[in-house]
Design a protein around this motif. Sequence first.
Motif, mmCIF file in Angstrom:
data_model
loop_
_atom_site.group_PDB
_atom_site.id
_atom_site.type_symbol
_atom_site.label_atom_id
_atom_site.label_comp_id
_atom_site.label_asym_id
_atom_site.label_seq_id
_atom_site.Cartn_x
_atom_site.Cartn_y
_atom_site.Cartn_z
ATOM 1 N N MET A 1 4.356 6.391 0.255
ATOM 2 C CA MET A 1 4.183 6.095 1.656
ATOM 3 C C MET A 1 2.985 6.846 2.228
ATOM 4 O O MET A 1 2.211 6.266 2.960
ATOM 5 N N VAL A 2 2.848 8.110 1.889
ATOM 6 C CA VAL A 2 1.732 8.888 2.420
ATOM 7 C C VAL A 2 0.409 8.285 1.947
ATOM 8 O O VAL A 2 -0.512 8.090 2.738
ATOM 9 N N ARG A 3 0.334 7.957 0.674
ATOM 10 C CA ARG A 3 -0.915 7.395 0.125
ATOM 11 C C ARG A 3 -1.231 6.025 0.721
ATOM 12 O O ARG A 3 -2.377 5.740 1.056
ATOM 13 N N GLU A 4 -0.223 5.169 0.828
ATOM 14 C CA GLU A 4 -0.465 3.791 1.250
ATOM 15 C C GLU A 4 -0.654 3.638 2.752
ATOM 16 O O GLU A 4 -1.461 2.826 3.199
ATOM 17 N N LYS A 5 0.098 4.370 3.542
ATOM 18 C CA LYS A 5 0.100 4.171 4.996
ATOM 19 C C LYS A 5 -0.668 5.248 5.755
ATOM 20 O O LYS A 5 -1.394 4.953 6.698
ATOM 21 N N PHE A 6 -0.478 6.515 5.372
ATOM 22 C CA PHE A 6 -1.019 7.616 6.157
ATOM 23 C C PHE A 6 -2.468 7.949 5.817
ATOM 24 O O PHE A 6 -3.294 8.132 6.714
ATOM 25 N N ILE A 7 -2.800 8.022 4.541
ATOM 26 C CA ILE A 7 -4.152 8.408 4.140
ATOM 27 C C ILE A 7 -5.212 7.474 4.728
ATOM 28 O O ILE A 7 -6.210 7.956 5.270
ATOM 29 N N PRO A 8 -5.046 6.138 4.673
ATOM 30 C CA PRO A 8 -6.072 5.277 5.294
ATOM 31 C C PRO A 8 -6.256 5.556 6.790
ATOM 32 O O PRO A 8 -7.391 5.567 7.288
ATOM 33 N N TRP A 9 -5.162 5.786 7.520
ATOM 34 C CA TRP A 9 -5.271 6.130 8.941
ATOM 35 C C TRP A 9 -5.994 7.460 9.088
ATOM 36 O O TRP A 9 -6.907 7.608 9.909
ATOM 37 N N PHE A 10 -5.588 8.432 8.297
ATOM 38 C CA PHE A 10 -6.141 9.779 8.389
ATOM 39 C C PHE A 10 -7.642 9.788 8.066
ATOM 40 O O PHE A 10 -8.430 10.408 8.756
#
Length: 92
Positions: A1-10
């Motif tokens: 979840m962190v890699r797929e959803k959060f990293i692109p936003w971050f």
Amino acid sequence: MVREKFIPWFRGEQFADRDDERIFEGLRLDAAAYRYGRIIADYSPTGEEGFFGQFEFDFVSGSDYTADMLEATAMQVYIHDGRIVRVSGYEI
């Protein structure tokens, strides 16, 4: 979840040239919290009133690679009826 959803936003446009894996490795989990409760439609992640679970994960920089990207940031995951309905982030 962190890699797929959060990293692109971050990463966003400001750090578009950065490597996702190195960013992931450079995040250090500082805190995690879970809340569950009723959210009215005006503030709901789905626009509908209901009971939602909300996970919040707070990250700080854990490497030189991410040191210039953040002081602290948070990822929120909203759950409704057993499904993830929203993932968002914000600077702390």
